[in-house]
Design an enzyme around this catalytic site. Structure first.
Site, PDB file in Angstrom:
ATOM      1  N   ARG A   1       5.582 -12.841   9.651  1.00  0.00           N
ATOM      2  CA  ARG A   1       6.205 -11.576   9.316  1.00  0.00           C
ATOM      3  C   ARG A   1       7.514 -11.441  10.090  1.00  0.00           C
ATOM      4  O   ARG A   1       7.730 -12.098  11.095  1.00  0.00           O
ATOM      5  CB  ARG A   1       5.278 -10.392   9.532  1.00  0.00           C
ATOM      6  CG  ARG A   1       4.717 -10.214  10.896  1.00  0.00           C
ATOM      7  CD  ARG A   1       3.499  -9.267  10.901  1.00  0.00           C
ATOM      8  NE  ARG A   1       3.834  -7.890  10.579  1.00  0.00           N
ATOM      9  CZ  ARG A   1       3.285  -7.212   9.567  1.00  0.00           C
ATOM     10  NH1 ARG A   1       2.414  -7.781   8.772  1.00  0.00           N
ATOM     11  NH2 ARG A   1       3.606  -5.970   9.349  1.00  0.00           N
TER      12      ARG A   1
ATOM     13  N   LYS B   1       4.448   0.629   9.803  1.00  0.00           N
ATOM     14  CA  LYS B   1       4.560   1.927   9.143  1.00  0.00           C
ATOM     15  C   LYS B   1       3.953   3.034   9.996  1.00  0.00           C
ATOM     16  O   LYS B   1       4.433   4.158   9.999  1.00  0.00           O
ATOM     17  CB  LYS B   1       3.856   1.878   7.787  1.00  0.00           C
ATOM     18  CG  LYS B   1       4.706   1.269   6.707  1.00  0.00           C
ATOM     19  CD  LYS B   1       3.981   1.280   5.376  1.00  0.00           C
ATOM     20  CE  LYS B   1       2.950   0.169   5.348  1.00  0.00           C
ATOM     21  NZ  LYS B   1       2.355  -0.056   4.027  1.00  0.00           N
TER      22      LYS B   1
ATOM     23  N   GLU C   1       0.888  -1.158   0.000  1.00  0.00           N
ATOM     24  CA  GLU C   1       0.000   0.000   0.000  1.00  0.00           C
ATOM     25  C   GLU C   1       0.934   1.217   0.000  1.00  0.00           C
ATOM     26  O   GLU C   1       1.824   1.293   0.848  1.00  0.00           O
ATOM     27  CB  GLU C   1      -0.838   0.022   1.273  1.00  0.00           C
ATOM     28  CG  GLU C   1      -1.794  -1.140   1.406  1.00  0.00           C
ATOM     29  CD  GLU C   1      -2.394  -1.199   2.805  1.00  0.00           C
ATOM     30  OE1 GLU C   1      -3.354  -0.465   3.061  1.00  0.00           O
ATOM     31  OE2 GLU C   1      -1.878  -1.974   3.633  1.00  0.00           O
TER      32      GLU C   1
HETATM   33  P1  ATP Z   1       2.981  -2.436   8.222  1.00  0.00           P
HETATM   34  O1  ATP Z   1       2.202  -3.380   9.063  1.00  0.00           O
HETATM   35  O2  ATP Z   1       4.435  -2.430   8.525  1.00  0.00           O
HETATM   36  O3  ATP Z   1       2.426  -1.072   8.205  1.00  0.00           O
HETATM   37  P2  ATP Z   1       1.722  -3.460   5.891  1.00  0.00           P
HETATM   38  O4  ATP Z   1       1.566  -4.920   5.957  1.00  0.00           O
HETATM   39  O5  ATP Z   1       0.503  -2.667   6.100  1.00  0.00           O
HETATM   40  O6  ATP Z   1       2.942  -3.026   6.767  1.00  0.00           O
HETATM   41  P3  ATP Z   1       1.891  -3.329   3.058  1.00  0.00           P
HETATM   42  O7  ATP Z   1       2.307  -2.193   2.238  1.00  0.00           O
HETATM   43  O8  ATP Z   1       0.474  -3.740   3.016  1.00  0.00           O
HETATM   44  O9  ATP Z   1       2.343  -3.016   4.520  1.00  0.00           O
HETATM   45  O10 ATP Z   1       2.819  -4.577   2.790  1.00  0.00           O
HETATM   46  C1  ATP Z   1       3.149  -5.082   1.516  1.00  0.00           C
HETATM   47  C2  ATP Z   1       3.538  -6.520   1.651  1.00  0.00           C
HETATM   48  O11 ATP Z   1       4.635  -6.647   2.549  1.00  0.00           O
HETATM   49  C3  ATP Z   1       2.408  -7.355   2.219  1.00  0.00           C
HETATM   50  O12 ATP Z   1       2.296  -8.531   1.432  1.00  0.00           O
HETATM   51  C4  ATP Z   1       2.842  -7.658   3.611  1.00  0.00           C
HETATM   52  O13 ATP Z   1       2.367  -8.908   4.021  1.00  0.00           O
HETATM   53  C5  ATP Z   1       4.358  -7.634   3.512  1.00  0.00           C
HETATM   54  N1  ATP Z   1       4.942  -7.260   4.803  1.00  0.00           N
HETATM   55  C6  ATP Z   1       4.700  -6.145   5.511  1.00  0.00           C
HETATM   56  N2  ATP Z   1       5.376  -6.153   6.681  1.00  0.00           N
HETATM   57  C7  ATP Z   1       6.080  -7.311   6.697  1.00  0.00           C
HETATM   58  C8  ATP Z   1       6.972  -7.915   7.632  1.00  0.00           C
HETATM   59  N3  ATP Z   1       7.283  -7.324   8.792  1.00  0.00           N
HETATM   60  N4  ATP Z   1       7.509  -9.117   7.326  1.00  0.00           N
HETATM   61  C9  ATP Z   1       7.208  -9.714   6.156  1.00  0.00           C
HETATM   62  N5  ATP Z   1       6.379  -9.206   5.232  1.00  0.00           N
HETATM   63  C10 ATP Z   1       5.807  -8.016   5.496  1.00  0.00           C
HETATM   64 MG    MG Z   2      -1.140  -3.698   4.775  1.00  0.00          MG
END
Ligand code: ATP
Ligand code: MG
Length: 557
Positions: A259, A269, A34
């Site tokens: 994760r 984030k 995102e």
């Molecule tokens: P955050 O929780 O850090 O704000 P998010 O999951 O909302 O991150 P996205 O932009 O939706 O962020 O993530 C893009 C991809 O990265 C998704 O497929 C998500 O599962 C993966 N991802 C995000 N954080 C992690 C992590 N800590 N470890 C592994 N994969 C991750």
């Molecule tokens: Mg997300």
């Protein structure tokens, strides 16, 4: 990524290998961020997985922005994500946006309405929450759940036409308000937002929700393996419901993995943004941040990050990875390929009384184990700087460096002996007076006498002044914010130390942005990509030579 290393064998790769035996297709994956923040090291884990798995199988990997929320997204984030991915060394087969599919998604929503599987709801956000129930209690049907298909179609068209205010109506899937899985309790699939979108401008005032968009975008793209983190396991039944109810041309297989979380760091984030906004760090690219842009500025290499992601592997349980594992990845990447040079972080002036006024050129190799890296001249002179901490007036037992009357080796140069200590009126040491033994040139004495310490140095007249920034962990608790405390209270007040007056050897005069060096005995350093200039060199410490926290962690346990 093309690598000559053996391909990892984890549960996801095993599933894919099985699939390729029984169903014939090309593997298609995607990395779906995102665009509402900068990428962090956790994202790198997902990036490496998706891109590597596609490459290993001759498949395709898309970069797809899941851009469904115009209130939190912007082009700055889009551009930074593209730049970070390219820096990590990955090339996407195609760049996509969920917003490319807004028309198709709108069509899918209409189809659901026509199937009697979606309805326009007039409850307020607060009421929807109350009707939803809890983990222990079932939800209640919305009083608008039985609206006719015609009425729903008409209202949804009016929503799209901009006839209603934000929040007045939503479109919901009609699934099951009694489901033990809350995600299936008639989730919202469209909402009204009178906001322009970074890709579609003013075209839309209704936007699809993430869950609806994500799985259908996967299906539209023909993703074969939709790899995501564990928290989406509970969403899978909802995704399956959308895909089955709409009979999409393909039904991507979702596989969840743990994760990445690192100790002494925060990863979400939202929290990283909070640090930026409250100015507790200098920006998303602060070298202490676990963002890719911050790590890059700090001096981390793409190779070390990919190596780290491979090392930690894929599992089904969330665990905290020691930050030391990450630090070891960068150390082992830099060790064989990084030039050694001398820099004195906290200078102490030393006058070598019996040395002539004329300086001399000595030769120093760039790498102790790799002659192919060559050598450079270093100038030795009557006045040099050594590290303040390499001298003690009253040395304790195991201190083998310089002390009054004590002889040490100057790296690549001579043995020197401390003859006297000069202090200012406050009693602070300002200078040492030493003598050298001309017979020890190159670092050994012809009479076979030994010295226990070797210290680094630079010539006063030839050294360059540089600013050196020493970083440490951003947090001093291994799990910041655990047990409901504000994670910001766990910030390490000593996570940055700025040394404006360090002295580096003359060979660094032309050091370029992003170049990395080992400062002998001090660690690995990188020329700062924002603040360094020809007039003022700025170095960031990437990592120390050894893990000084391992001891502390052990003691804490
Ligand atoms: P955050 O929780 O850090 O704000 P998010 O999951 O909302 O991150 P996205 O932009 O939706 O962020 O993530 C893009 C991809 O990265 C998704 O497929 C998500 O599962 C993966 N991802 C995000 N954080 C992690 C992590 N800590 N470890 C592994 N994969 C991750
Ligand atoms: Mg997300």
């Amino acid at each position: 990524m093309q690598t000559s290393k053996p391909i990892p064998n984890d549960f996801i790769r095993q599933i894919i290998a099985e699939d390729l035996k029984t169903k014939i297709y090309q593997v298609v994956t995607r990395f779906p961020p995102e665009p509402n923040g900068y990428l962090h090291i956790g994202h790198a884990k997902s990036i490496c997985l998706n891109f590597d798995v596609a490459a290993e199988n001759g498949g395709r990997c898309y970069l797809r922005f899941d851009d469904t929320n115009p209130s939190k997204e912007n082009l700055e984030y889009v551009e930074s994500i593209k730049a970070d991915l390219a820096w990590l060394g990955y090339t996407w087969t195609e760049l996509r946006h969920s917003s490319d599919y807004f028309e198709q998604l709108y069509g899918y929503a209409i189809e659901l309405i026509k199937l009697g599987k979606a309805y326009v709801c007039s409850l307020t956000g607060e009421e929807i929450k109350q009707y939803r129930g809890t983990l222990k209690e079932p939800g209640q049907n919305s009083p608008y759940r039985e609206r006719s298909i015609e009425e729903n179609l008409a209202l949804f068209a009016q929503m799209k036409a901009g006839e209603f205010a934000d929040g007045e109506y939503v479109l919901r899937a009609k699934i099951d308000m009694n489901s033990p899985n809350i995600n299936l309790r008639d989730p919202i699939i469209y909402r009204i937002k009178h906001l322009p979108h970074q890709m579609t401008g003013d075209k839309w005032c209704v936007y699809p929700m993430y869950d609806f968009t994500h799985c259908l975008s996967d299906a539209i793209e023909g993703i074969t393996h939709s790899l995501c983190t564990l928290e989406f396991a509970d969403h899978r039944p909802l995704y399956d419901w959308f895909l089955d109810t709409l009979a999409t041309p393909c039904h991507p297989q979702q596989i969840e993995f743990a994760r990445l979380s690192l100790n002494y760091a925060v990863m979400s984030k939202r929290k990283l943004q909070e640090l930026v906004e409250s100015k507790l760090v200098s920006g998303w690219n602060d070298p202490r941040m676990p963002t890719l842009t911050g790590m890059r500025r700090r001096g981390y290499t793409p190779e070390s990050i990919r190596d780290f992601c491979e090392k930690i592997g894929l599992t089904k349980n969330n665990t905290n990875i020691e930050i030391g594992v990450l630090e070891n990845s960068i150390r082992s990447d830099l060790d064989p390929k990084t030039a050694r040079v001398m820099a004195v972080l906290n200078p102490l002036r030393v006058v070598i009384e019996n040395y002539p006024t004329e300086s001399e050129q000595l030769e120093a190799p760039y790498h102790p184990n790799d002659p192919s890296m060559g050598s450079r001249p270093v100038t030795f002179a009557k006045v040099i700087y050594i590290e303040q901490e390499d001298f003690l007036e009253e040395p304790p037992k195991k201190f083998f460096r310089l002390a009054p009357g004590r002889e040490v080796r100057l790296r690549y140069a001579y043995f020197i002996t401390c003859q006297s200590v000069i202090k200012d009126t406050n009693g602070e040491i300002v200078e040492l007076r030493c003598t050298y033994d001309p017979a020890t040139k190159g670092g050994s004495a012809p009479d076979g006498r030994k010295v226990k310490g070797t210290i680094h140095w630079v010539s006063e007249a030839h050294a360059i002044t540089a600013e050196i920034r020493l970083y440490d962990r951003l947090f001093n608790q291994s799990n910041p914010g655990v047990s409901g405390t504000d994670f910001k209270t766990a910030l390490n007040p000593n996570s940055i130390e700025i040394l404006p007056n360090s002295k580096v050897e003359a060979s660094l005069a032309n050091a370029q942005i992003d170049e990395r060096y080992q400062f002998e005995r001090q660690g690995y350093f990188c020329v700062d990509n924002i603040d360094s200039s020809a007039e003022k060199l700025v170095f960031n410490r990437i990592v120390t030579l050894r893990d000084s926290w391992a001891k502390i962690d052990k003691a804490n346990k």
